[in-house]
Design a protein around this motif. Sequence first.
Motif, PDB file in Angstrom:
ATOM      1  N   ALA A 155     -19.924 -48.429  10.191  1.00  0.00           N
ATOM      2  CA  ALA A 155     -19.695 -46.977  10.106  1.00  0.00           C
ATOM      3  C   ALA A 155     -18.199 -46.674  10.014  1.00  0.00           C
ATOM      4  CB  ALA A 155     -20.317 -46.284  11.315  1.00  0.00           C
ATOM      5  N   GLN A 156     -17.398 -47.401  10.804  1.00  0.00           N
ATOM      6  CA  GLN A 156     -15.946 -47.133  10.794  1.00  0.00           C
ATOM      7  C   GLN A 156     -15.288 -47.614   9.505  1.00  0.00           C
ATOM      8  OE1 GLN A 156     -14.105 -45.302  12.857  1.00  0.00           O
ATOM      9  NE2 GLN A 156     -16.055 -44.841  13.821  1.00  0.00           N
ATOM     10  N   LEU A 157     -15.740 -48.753   8.991  1.00  0.00           N
ATOM     11  CA  LEU A 157     -15.181 -49.255   7.724  1.00  0.00           C
ATOM     12  C   LEU A 157     -15.492 -48.280   6.599  1.00  0.00           C
ATOM     13  CD1 LEU A 157     -16.165 -53.037   7.924  1.00  0.00           C
ATOM     14  CD2 LEU A 157     -13.818 -52.155   7.845  1.00  0.00           C
ATOM     15  N   ALA A 158     -16.749 -47.830   6.553  1.00  0.00           N
ATOM     16  CA  ALA A 158     -17.157 -46.904   5.485  1.00  0.00           C
ATOM     17  C   ALA A 158     -16.383 -45.594   5.619  1.00  0.00           C
ATOM     18  CB  ALA A 158     -18.662 -46.661   5.556  1.00  0.00           C
ATOM     19  N   ALA A 159     -16.179 -45.147   6.872  1.00  0.00           N
ATOM     20  CA  ALA A 159     -15.477 -43.867   7.088  1.00  0.00           C
ATOM     21  C   ALA A 159     -14.031 -43.949   6.593  1.00  0.00           C
ATOM     22  CB  ALA A 159     -15.518 -43.496   8.564  1.00  0.00           C
ATOM     23  N   ARG A 160     -13.428 -45.137   6.659  1.00  0.00           N
ATOM     24  CA  ARG A 160     -12.031 -45.219   6.208  1.00  0.00           C
ATOM     25  C   ARG A 160     -11.930 -45.587   4.712  1.00  0.00           C
ATOM     26  NH1 ARG A 160      -9.175 -50.761   8.572  1.00  0.00           N
ATOM     27  NH2 ARG A 160     -10.029 -52.061   6.933  1.00  0.00           N
ATOM     28  N   GLY A 161     -13.089 -45.737   4.049  1.00  0.00           N
ATOM     29  CA  GLY A 161     -13.092 -45.870   2.593  1.00  0.00           C
ATOM     30  C   GLY A 161     -13.295 -47.273   2.052  1.00  0.00           C
ATOM     31  N   ASP A 162     -13.607 -48.249   2.911  1.00  0.00           N
ATOM     32  CA  ASP A 162     -13.882 -49.590   2.386  1.00  0.00           C
ATOM     33  C   ASP A 162     -15.275 -49.646   1.763  1.00  0.00           C
ATOM     34  OD1 ASP A 162     -11.601 -51.328   3.200  1.00  0.00           O
ATOM     35  OD2 ASP A 162     -12.140 -50.606   5.182  1.00  0.00           O
ATOM     36  N   ASN A 163     -15.441 -50.551   0.795  1.00  0.00           N
ATOM     37  CA  ASN A 163     -16.793 -50.894   0.343  1.00  0.00           C
ATOM     38  C   ASN A 163     -17.385 -51.806   1.402  1.00  0.00           C
ATOM     39  OD1 ASN A 163     -16.889 -49.682  -2.190  1.00  0.00           O
ATOM     40  ND2 ASN A 163     -15.683 -51.348  -3.080  1.00  0.00           N
ATOM     41  N   VAL A 164     -18.570 -51.500   1.882  1.00  0.00           N
ATOM     42  CA  VAL A 164     -19.144 -52.324   2.947  1.00  0.00           C
ATOM     43  C   VAL A 164     -20.448 -52.953   2.480  1.00  0.00           C
ATOM     44  CG1 VAL A 164     -19.728 -52.435   5.396  1.00  0.00           C
ATOM     45  CG2 VAL A 164     -18.235 -50.630   4.572  1.00  0.00           C
ATOM     46  N   ARG A 165     -20.580 -54.223   2.799  1.00  0.00           N
ATOM     47  CA  ARG A 165     -21.812 -54.940   2.505  1.00  0.00           C
ATOM     48  C   ARG A 165     -22.366 -55.463   3.838  1.00  0.00           C
ATOM     49  NH1 ARG A 165     -21.341 -59.693  -1.832  1.00  0.00           N
ATOM     50  NH2 ARG A 165     -20.861 -57.958  -3.215  1.00  0.00           N
ATOM     51  N   ILE A 166     -23.666 -55.276   4.021  1.00  0.00           N
ATOM     52  CA  ILE A 166     -24.300 -55.771   5.258  1.00  0.00           C
ATOM     53  C   ILE A 166     -25.181 -56.964   4.922  1.00  0.00           C
ATOM     54  CG2 ILE A 166     -26.055 -55.241   7.001  1.00  0.00           C
ATOM     55  CD1 ILE A 166     -25.095 -52.382   7.071  1.00  0.00           C
TER      56      ILE A 166
ATOM     57  N   GLU B 219     -27.659 -43.963   9.025  1.00  0.00           N
ATOM     58  CA  GLU B 219     -28.531 -43.219   8.107  1.00  0.00           C
ATOM     59  C   GLU B 219     -27.769 -42.538   6.971  1.00  0.00           C
ATOM     60  OE1 GLU B 219     -31.046 -40.725  10.493  1.00  0.00           O
ATOM     61  OE2 GLU B 219     -32.307 -42.459  10.999  1.00  0.00           O
ATOM     62  N   HIS B 220     -26.560 -42.046   7.262  1.00  0.00           N
ATOM     63  CA  HIS B 220     -25.795 -41.337   6.220  1.00  0.00           C
ATOM     64  C   HIS B 220     -24.562 -42.125   5.782  1.00  0.00           C
ATOM     65  CE1 HIS B 220     -28.485 -38.062   7.025  1.00  0.00           C
ATOM     66  NE2 HIS B 220     -28.175 -38.123   8.309  1.00  0.00           N
ATOM     67  N   THR B 221     -24.602 -43.438   5.999  1.00  0.00           N
ATOM     68  CA  THR B 221     -23.448 -44.279   5.653  1.00  0.00           C
ATOM     69  C   THR B 221     -23.736 -45.036   4.358  1.00  0.00           C
ATOM     70  OG1 THR B 221     -22.957 -44.562   7.986  1.00  0.00           O
ATOM     71  CG2 THR B 221     -21.972 -46.167   6.514  1.00  0.00           C
ATOM     72  N   ASN B 222     -22.732 -45.130   3.512  1.00  0.00           N
ATOM     73  CA  ASN B 222     -22.880 -45.899   2.271  1.00  0.00           C
ATOM     74  C   ASN B 222     -22.594 -47.373   2.513  1.00  0.00           C
ATOM     75  OD1 ASN B 222     -23.595 -43.992   0.414  1.00  0.00           O
ATOM     76  ND2 ASN B 222     -21.467 -43.414  -0.028  1.00  0.00           N
ATOM     77  N   TYR B 223     -23.528 -48.214   2.140  1.00  0.00           N
ATOM     78  CA  TYR B 223     -23.287 -49.660   2.219  1.00  0.00           C
ATOM     79  C   TYR B 223     -24.259 -50.357   1.283  1.00  0.00           C
ATOM     80  CZ  TYR B 223     -27.355 -49.533   5.294  1.00  0.00           C
ATOM     81  OH  TYR B 223     -28.606 -49.312   5.798  1.00  0.00           O
ATOM     82  N   GLU B 224     -23.889 -51.589   0.946  1.00  0.00           N
ATOM     83  CA  GLU B 224     -24.770 -52.415   0.126  1.00  0.00           C
ATOM     84  C   GLU B 224     -25.495 -53.351   1.082  1.00  0.00           C
ATOM     85  OE1 GLU B 224     -24.111 -55.865  -3.310  1.00  0.00           O
ATOM     86  OE2 GLU B 224     -22.412 -54.893  -2.356  1.00  0.00           O
ATOM     87  N   PHE B 225     -26.768 -53.570   0.846  1.00  0.00           N
ATOM     88  CA  PHE B 225     -27.532 -54.415   1.775  1.00  0.00           C
ATOM     89  C   PHE B 225     -27.972 -55.713   1.105  1.00  0.00           C
ATOM     90  CE2 PHE B 225     -31.773 -55.421   3.753  1.00  0.00           C
ATOM     91  CZ  PHE B 225     -31.230 -55.974   4.900  1.00  0.00           C
TER      92      PHE B 225
END
Length: 328
Positions: free
Chosen positions: A19-30, A43-49
């Motif tokens: 959540a914090q990485l996405a909030a600061r603008g990183d592309n996040v992959r889980i 729920e409202h966070t952008n990430y690739e799964f």
Amino acid sequence: MSTVLVTGGKGFLGSHIVAQLAARGDNVRIFARPSTKTPSLLEHTNYEFIPGDIRDLDAVDRAVRGVDYIIHVVSNFRKGGSDKQEAYAVNVEGTENVLKAAEKQGVQHLIHCSTIGVHGTVLEIPATETTPFNPTDLYQETKLIGEQRVWAFYRETGLPVTVVRPISLFGPGDTRMLKLFRLIQKGRFVIVGDGEVLFHPTYIDDVVRGFLLCLNNPQAIGEAFIIGGEGYLTLNELCQLIAKELGVKPPMLRLPMAPILAMATLCERICEPLGLEPPLHRRRVSFFRNNRAFSIKKVKQTLGFEPQMSLTEAIQKTIYWYQQQGWL
Ligand SMILES: NC(=O)c1ccc[n+]([C@@H]2O[C@H](COP(=O)([O-])OP(=O)(O)OC[C@H]3O[C@@H](n4cnc5c(N)ncnc54)[C@H](OP(=O)(O)O)[C@@H]3O)[C@@H](O)[C@H]2O)c1
């Protein structure tokens, strides 16, 4: 924009990092098992799964392709019992898979999430990064071996790594400490032993800030950092604080340590050959037994880390979140 892979990114710590990485603008992959539920925090966070099991090198390799940084959080943390094979496969071999894939894909920085549990029952108070290791259960032992594999790999290959040893976490999203809060609220929390054991509770946001300070920071490469809250207190004091914020009386019930410990050992011995998770195990009893008291001086001096949450405020926020879930 950099891409950060968070293994175990749907767990308690992992989801807060995501959540914090996405909030600061990183592309996040889980990277997580397909069966893992998505926490409401994401729920409202952008990430690739990328679904997969950490024990599967091919799956880990696929997840690592194209990422700049990795924060490796996966562990069998919630299963403290006696499945030796699983603990070793996840905490040691799973970590080796991440190391191999990171090197193969030329990852710029890997942060490995270890634990203060590698220091076990601390041999000095407060313990520091150089306090001798003293793991006291299967989880701590396998986390220590995992961490040692990270250092061996670093020496052999030069892969840029940092080891973070978080101190006992709590906050929104955690269900482990919920039991403590609930039992205190109901007046049913039983302290095993004298309650003078030291405890070092750490609010989740502070530790996440520590991880992000390490990421892609040359000062952090090749270093281990204990990251957590400002101070420690006795379990009796912690219970009093929680009880005060819940508006109830502090726990009065007590049980002697020796018979409970004997019972936990017996449960493990019976359940282990049957492949069952023991209802009581030594790790659970260690909550009342192992001093957890740490210095965060190194991360403060090296990276300028400062915890921002007072313990009272952290307890209030956690109670509020539990109440929102209808759990308190
Ligand atoms: N919480 C604390 O107080 C604390 C303190 C010090 C260090 N730590 C460390 O912090 C990290 C995170 O802990 P946490 O509290 O966030 O625990 P957690 O919520 O249980 O997170 C661990 C994650 O690992 C995943 N996982 C387990 N086995 C896996 C496998 N074989 N393949 C893929 N994913 C797997 C779990 O997913 P599933 O849902 O699929 O099982 C879970 O999402 C761990 O490395 C732990 O050792 C925690």
